[in-house]
Design a protein around this motif. Structure first.
Motif, PDB file in Angstrom:
ATOM      1  N   SER A  70      12.294  14.861 -19.449  1.00 33.73           N
ATOM      2  CA  SER A  70      11.016  14.535 -20.083  1.00 33.73           C
ATOM      3  C   SER A  70      10.917  13.033 -20.354  1.00 33.73           C
ATOM      4  CB  SER A  70      10.851  15.315 -21.391  1.00 33.73           C
ATOM      5  OG  SER A  70      11.720  14.831 -22.397  1.00 33.73           O
ATOM      6  N   LEU A  71      12.066  12.371 -20.450  1.00 34.18           N
ATOM      7  CA  LEU A  71      12.093  10.931 -20.701  1.00 34.18           C
ATOM      8  C   LEU A  71      12.227  10.123 -19.421  1.00 34.18           C
ATOM      9  CD1 LEU A  71      14.486  10.847 -23.809  1.00 34.18           C
ATOM     10  CD2 LEU A  71      11.984  10.850 -23.794  1.00 34.18           C
ATOM     11  N   THR A  72      12.955  10.653 -18.451  1.00 33.76           N
ATOM     12  CA  THR A  72      13.183   9.946 -17.192  1.00 33.76           C
ATOM     13  C   THR A  72      12.913  10.912 -16.037  1.00 33.76           C
ATOM     14  OG1 THR A  72      15.539  10.481 -17.406  1.00 33.76           O
ATOM     15  CG2 THR A  72      14.819   8.285 -18.115  1.00 33.76           C
ATOM     16  N   PRO A  73      11.637  11.141 -15.715  1.00 33.82           N
ATOM     17  CA  PRO A  73      11.255  12.173 -14.750  1.00 33.82           C
ATOM     18  C   PRO A  73      11.430  11.744 -13.297  1.00 33.82           C
ATOM     19  CG  PRO A  73       9.299  11.081 -15.598  1.00 33.82           C
ATOM     20  CD  PRO A  73      10.459  10.482 -16.344  1.00 33.82           C
ATOM     21  N   ALA A  74      12.668  11.759 -12.830  1.00 32.44           N
ATOM     22  CA  ALA A  74      12.935  11.429 -11.428  1.00 32.44           C
ATOM     23  C   ALA A  74      12.213  12.416 -10.515  1.00 32.44           C
ATOM     24  CB  ALA A  74      14.432  11.461 -11.163  1.00 32.44           C
ATOM     25  N   ASP A  75      11.823  11.953  -9.342  1.00 35.67           N
ATOM     26  CA  ASP A  75      11.131  12.828  -8.391  1.00 35.67           C
ATOM     27  C   ASP A  75      12.070  13.875  -7.801  1.00 35.67           C
ATOM     28  OD1 ASP A  75       8.498  11.454  -8.369  1.00 35.67           O
ATOM     29  OD2 ASP A  75       9.716   9.791  -7.626  1.00 35.67           O
ATOM     30  N   PHE A  76      13.325  13.463  -7.569  1.00 32.73           N
ATOM     31  CA  PHE A  76      14.343  14.364  -7.031  1.00 32.73           C
ATOM     32  C   PHE A  76      15.621  14.192  -7.844  1.00 32.73           C
ATOM     33  CE2 PHE A  76      11.822  12.598  -3.489  1.00 32.73           C
ATOM     34  CZ  PHE A  76      11.220  13.751  -2.999  1.00 32.73           C
ATOM     35  N   VAL A  77      16.270  15.296  -8.178  1.00 31.49           N
ATOM     36  CA  VAL A  77      17.545  15.257  -8.896  1.00 31.49           C
ATOM     37  C   VAL A  77      18.491  16.248  -8.234  1.00 31.49           C
ATOM     38  CG1 VAL A  77      18.719  15.472 -11.121  1.00 31.49           C
ATOM     39  CG2 VAL A  77      16.305  14.785 -11.056  1.00 31.49           C
ATOM     40  N   VAL A  78      19.715  15.809  -7.949  1.00 34.75           N
ATOM     41  CA  VAL A  78      20.684  16.716  -7.334  1.00 34.75           C
ATOM     42  C   VAL A  78      21.905  16.865  -8.229  1.00 34.75           C
ATOM     43  CG1 VAL A  78      19.938  16.187  -4.985  1.00 34.75           C
ATOM     44  CG2 VAL A  78      21.819  14.879  -6.002  1.00 34.75           C
TER      45      VAL A  78
ATOM     46  N   ASP B  58       0.816  -1.211   0.000  1.00 33.38           N
ATOM     47  CA  ASP B  58       0.000   0.000   0.000  1.00 33.38           C
ATOM     48  C   ASP B  58       0.853   1.265   0.000  1.00 33.38           C
ATOM     49  OD1 ASP B  58       1.027  -0.317   2.541  1.00 33.38           O
ATOM     50  OD2 ASP B  58      -0.786   0.425   3.552  1.00 33.38           O
ATOM     51  N   GLY B  59       2.163   1.099  -0.066  1.00 34.33           N
ATOM     52  CA  GLY B  59       3.068   2.249  -0.056  1.00 34.33           C
ATOM     53  C   GLY B  59       3.310   2.819  -1.447  1.00 34.33           C
ATOM     54  N   GLU B  60       3.994   3.955  -1.489  1.00 33.60           N
ATOM     55  CA  GLU B  60       4.295   4.641  -2.742  1.00 33.60           C
ATOM     56  C   GLU B  60       5.802   4.872  -2.836  1.00 33.60           C
ATOM     57  OE1 GLU B  60       2.811   8.635  -5.208  1.00 33.60           O
ATOM     58  OE2 GLU B  60       2.155   8.264  -3.143  1.00 33.60           O
ATOM     59  N   TRP B  61       6.366   4.502  -3.976  1.00 29.45           N
ATOM     60  CA  TRP B  61       7.804   4.622  -4.174  1.00 29.45           C
ATOM     61  C   TRP B  61       8.146   5.913  -4.914  1.00 29.45           C
ATOM     62  CZ3 TRP B  61      11.897   1.786  -2.407  1.00 29.45           C
ATOM     63  CH2 TRP B  61      11.599   0.579  -1.760  1.00 29.45           C
ATOM     64  N   PHE B  62       9.223   6.540  -4.461  1.00 28.42           N
ATOM     65  CA  PHE B  62       9.770   7.720  -5.120  1.00 28.42           C
ATOM     66  C   PHE B  62      11.236   7.448  -5.446  1.00 28.42           C
ATOM     67  CE2 PHE B  62       6.335   9.065  -2.355  1.00 28.42           C
ATOM     68  CZ  PHE B  62       5.571   9.871  -3.196  1.00 28.42           C
ATOM     69  N   VAL B  63      11.781   8.218  -6.372  1.00 30.18           N
ATOM     70  CA  VAL B  63      13.155   7.974  -6.800  1.00 30.18           C
ATOM     71  C   VAL B  63      13.969   9.252  -6.737  1.00 30.18           C
ATOM     72  CG1 VAL B  63      12.525   8.247  -9.238  1.00 30.18           C
ATOM     73  CG2 VAL B  63      14.637   7.054  -8.630  1.00 30.18           C
ATOM     74  N   ALA B  64      15.158   9.138  -6.149  1.00 27.90           N
ATOM     75  CA  ALA B  64      16.119  10.243  -6.070  1.00 27.90           C
ATOM     76  C   ALA B  64      17.313   9.905  -6.946  1.00 27.90           C
ATOM     77  CB  ALA B  64      16.566  10.469  -4.630  1.00 27.90           C
ATOM     78  N   LEU B  65      17.655  10.808  -7.848  1.00 28.65           N
ATOM     79  CA  LEU B  65      18.759  10.595  -8.783  1.00 28.65           C
ATOM     80  C   LEU B  65      19.917  11.518  -8.429  1.00 28.65           C
ATOM     81  CD1 LEU B  65      19.666   9.172 -11.467  1.00 28.65           C
ATOM     82  CD2 LEU B  65      18.853  11.232 -12.644  1.00 28.65           C
ATOM     83  N   ASP B  66      21.076  10.933  -8.128  1.00 26.12           N
ATOM     84  CA  ASP B  66      22.298  11.703  -7.925  1.00 26.12           C
ATOM     85  C   ASP B  66      22.937  11.890  -9.297  1.00 26.12           C
ATOM     86  OD1 ASP B  66      24.726  12.798  -7.321  1.00 26.12           O
ATOM     87  OD2 ASP B  66      25.419  11.161  -6.052  1.00 26.12           O
ATOM     88  N   ALA B  67      22.822  13.089  -9.844  1.00 27.84           N
ATOM     89  CA  ALA B  67      23.298  13.361 -11.201  1.00 27.84           C
ATOM     90  C   ALA B  67      24.606  14.140 -11.208  1.00 27.84           C
ATOM     91  CB  ALA B  67      22.232  14.139 -11.982  1.00 27.84           C
ATOM     92  N   ALA B  68      25.256  14.282 -10.049  1.00 30.00           N
ATOM     93  CA  ALA B  68      26.418  15.162  -9.940  1.00 30.00           C
ATOM     94  C   ALA B  68      27.553  14.762 -10.872  1.00 30.00           C
ATOM     95  CB  ALA B  68      26.903  15.206  -8.492  1.00 30.00           C
ATOM     96  N   ALA B  69      27.870  13.475 -10.972  1.00 28.57           N
ATOM     97  CA  ALA B  69      28.974  13.030 -11.824  1.00 28.57           C
ATOM     98  C   ALA B  69      28.558  12.867 -13.281  1.00 28.57           C
ATOM     99  CB  ALA B  69      29.529  11.703 -11.300  1.00 28.57           C
ATOM    100  N   PHE B  70      27.270  12.844 -13.539  1.00 27.25           N
ATOM    101  CA  PHE B  70      26.737  12.545 -14.871  1.00 27.25           C
ATOM    102  C   PHE B  70      26.565  13.782 -15.745  1.00 27.25           C
ATOM    103  CE2 PHE B  70      23.091  11.705 -17.715  1.00 27.25           C
ATOM    104  CZ  PHE B  70      23.500  10.527 -18.338  1.00 27.25           C
ATOM    105  N   VAL B  71      25.937  14.823 -15.191  1.00 24.70           N
ATOM    106  CA  VAL B  71      25.510  15.941 -16.038  1.00 24.70           C
ATOM    107  C   VAL B  71      26.637  16.798 -16.603  1.00 24.70           C
ATOM    108  CG1 VAL B  71      23.197  16.057 -15.077  1.00 24.70           C
ATOM    109  CG2 VAL B  71      25.035  17.370 -13.992  1.00 24.70           C
ATOM    110  N   PRO B  72      27.863  16.791 -16.054  1.00 23.44           N
ATOM    111  CA  PRO B  72      28.904  17.589 -16.703  1.00 23.44           C
ATOM    112  C   PRO B  72      29.267  17.105 -18.099  1.00 23.44           C
ATOM    113  CG  PRO B  72      29.500  17.171 -14.423  1.00 23.44           C
ATOM    114  CD  PRO B  72      28.319  16.294 -14.739  1.00 23.44           C
ATOM    115  N   THR B  73      29.017  15.832 -18.413  1.00 30.03           N
ATOM    116  CA  THR B  73      29.450  15.293 -19.703  1.00 30.03           C
ATOM    117  C   THR B  73      28.381  14.462 -20.407  1.00 30.03           C
ATOM    118  OG1 THR B  73      30.428  13.363 -18.592  1.00 30.03           O
ATOM    119  CG2 THR B  73      31.871  15.234 -19.002  1.00 30.03           C
TER     120      THR B  73
END
Length: 547
Positions: A299-307, A278-293
């Motif tokens: 719009s394709l992968t709408p994570a609930d939280f992105v840092v 009966d619970g609800e799952w959320f997703v947090a994406l650590d994008a710190a090492a990814f987004v520089p390159t």
């Protein structure tokens, strides 16, 4: 647009590399002959890389910088444009209606829109909450997430310390935490999908099924039901900061479709017998090492939280990052504290507080670093205009990384043993002509001729003498370090009292390294940087007497 400098065949490689010394040329020829037809490696922004280094980076002083995952490099143009802006305009605290405040507010809001546009989303879907960096963003998620005794926090073993620290909040509320290897998660999901009848109909991630936020009209934000179901959180990095391994962003959609959450519920029930259906799952994406390159398309992968941290993307400003929060989950966050700027009106004697309705206003306590925020547009200009877009950076970094992998892998002692051992998925950097699962990081160990390890601290000290900047140790990612190096986590934990940091001079246990040498590339890396690294290793570690 930049023209392609493609390593398509041997003759092309000969032309491009004829100024490098012979070993590099021979290795590059062998490498180019092995590339599948049709796959291209675009290096150097159509020849602009040398001009960029000479004109925009005098501060490098002919040194070799190989720690882009630690922090990116800023350009002269960024600094000049920023200071010119400050000299021409007055900016001040935006918590006022003075002309300078209105000007500041306009610039800050434009920066928010610029960030969202860069990740292919908008203010109708996400709020940009400015932080001091990715770590503060993760701390905010952990502190404000609606944990209960029924909550579960699941994360991948290859995660930054800042993600691991979030488990403290889950435990404090009485919930549980569990770490899984990527292979374990894929097996859990596969077994679940094989065991149930799956609804394969595509779900619109922004449709009513993910409701809560009902839109923006004028200056009024409207919210739906906050939701009373127990909340669970799944956290993973888009790219591992230790090894550069990229993780499946489609996990985000698996969570939103319900498959991953249901699979995790079933697996966790095997440990504690609790029904979390009966619970609800959320997703947090650590994008710190990814987004520089790499391109992150929300719009394709709408994570609930992105840092993220902006200094990792383009060097300046430091001390500034962002937490991106989807509107349909922001209202579920339970913020126990309010500070200046986050409330509309508050009682002094009475326990009354009216928080501001917009998530970014509600979650940003105090005055944001507005001058740093204003500087962001020059960083994004570097990516979008000067270098032609994040895709060009991805291609360039991929070419440099593969060149480094091939050169370092070829180093042999006289007895034929490898000098360097590289961790990661470099053989999968390209899959079917597309970018694969390896980013611009080489995590490695150096071996003596007899196969024993050279301590990473020794490599760090000697590299400094050669004016080479790199990172050594666990680099704040113990799980990746333990699994990739084959370390016994229990044994390492027993040594805790002896170590001061994950990169100190206590770098071996029972003949095994307690960390690696991390070489990481960015938008301004060159093949010459790689050649200097290879020559350093050749000089210092390929003769037993030098050790």
């Amino acid at each position: 647009m930049f023209l392609s400098q493609s390593f398509k065949n041997i003759s092309t490689c000969v032309i491009l590399l004829n100024f490098l010394f012979l070993p590099a040329l021979i290795l590059s020829l062998a490498y180019c002959s092995s590339i599948d037809e049709g796959i291209t490696f675009d290096y150097g922004y159509d020849g602009y890389i040398d001009e960029l280094r000479e004109k925009e980076m005098p501060h490098l002083n002919n040194e070799t910088y190989l720690d882009y995952t630690g922090s990116g490099l800023y350009t002269q143009a960024q600094i000049d444009a920023f200071y010119s802006l400050l000299q021409s305009n007055l900016y001040c605290n935006a918590h006022s209606r003075a002309p300078c405040s209105i000007r500041t507010e306009k610039e800050v809001n434009e920066a928010r829109d610029l960030i969202l546009s860069f990740f292919n989303t908008s203010s109708s879907e996400y709020s940009v909450v400015f932080t001091s960096g990715a770590t503060q963003g993760l701390k905010m998620i952990g502190e404000y997430f609606p944990w209960t005794e029924e909550s579960a926090f699941v994360y991948t073993t290859h995660n930054h310390n800042s993600v691991l620290g979030m488990r403290k909040y889950a435990k404090r509320a009485g919930g549980i935490f569990k770490a899984f290897e990527q292979s374990e998660l894929e097996e859990i999901l596969s077994e679940f999908q094989d065991s149930v009848q799956i609804n394969t109909e595509e779900v619109d991630p922004f449709g009513d099924d993910f409701g809560g936020f009902s839109g923006f009209s004028g200056n009024t934000w409207t919210w739906g039901d906050k939701g009373d179901n127990p909340a669970h959180l799944f956290a993973f990095p888009a790219e591992c900061n230790f090894s550069g391994i990229k993780y499946p962003l489609d996990w985000i959609n698996e969570i939103k479709r319900g498959d991953m959450g249901a699979a995790l519920n079933a697996k966790l029930a095997q440990y504690d017998g609790i029904d979390r259906s009966d619970g609800e799952w959320f997703v947090a994406l650590d994008a710190a090492a990814f987004v520089p390159t790499n391109r992150l398309d929300l719009s394709l992968t709408p994570a609930d939280f992105v840092v993220m941290s902006f200094y990792k993307m383009f060097g300046f400003p430091t001390g500034l990052g962002a937490l991106l929060v989807r509107h349909d989950v922001a209202e579920r966050l339970q913020k126990p504290y309010f500070g200046g700027g986050s409330v509309s009106i508050v009682g002094c004697r009475e326990d009354f507080c009216q928080e501001k309705p917009r998530p970014s206003d509600r979650l940003e306590d105090g005055t944001v670093g507005f001058l740093n925020i204003i500087a962001l547009k020059e960083g994004f200009k570097l990516i979008n205009e000067t270098l032609g877009g994040i895709e060009n950076i991805e291609q360039h970094v991929s070419a440099v990384t593969q060149y480094a992998f091939e050169r370092l892998s070829s180093l042999k002692h006289e007895n034929g043993n490898n000098v360097v051992e590289i961790y990661g998925n470099h053989e999968k950097q390209w899959i079917n002509g597309e970018y694969g699962v390896q980013g611009g990081i080489l995590s490695l160990s150096v071996h003596r001729p007899d196969g024993s390890f050279v301590g990473y601290y020794t490599v760090q000290e000697k590299s400094a003498q050669h004016r080479i900047h790199l990172r050594t140790g666990m680099v704040c990612n113990p799980g990746a370090c333990y699994s990739l190096l084959g370390l016994d986590e229990t044994l390492v934990c027993e040594m805790a009292a002896e170590k001061e940091s994950c990169g100190d001079d206590i770098d071996m246990v029972n003949g095994m390294p307690l960390g690696s040498v991390r070489v990481s590339f960015g938008f301004a890396s060159t093949k010459n940087d790689v050649d200097r690294l290879v020559e350093f290793i050749r000089q210092e570690f390929m003769e037993e007497s030098s050790l």
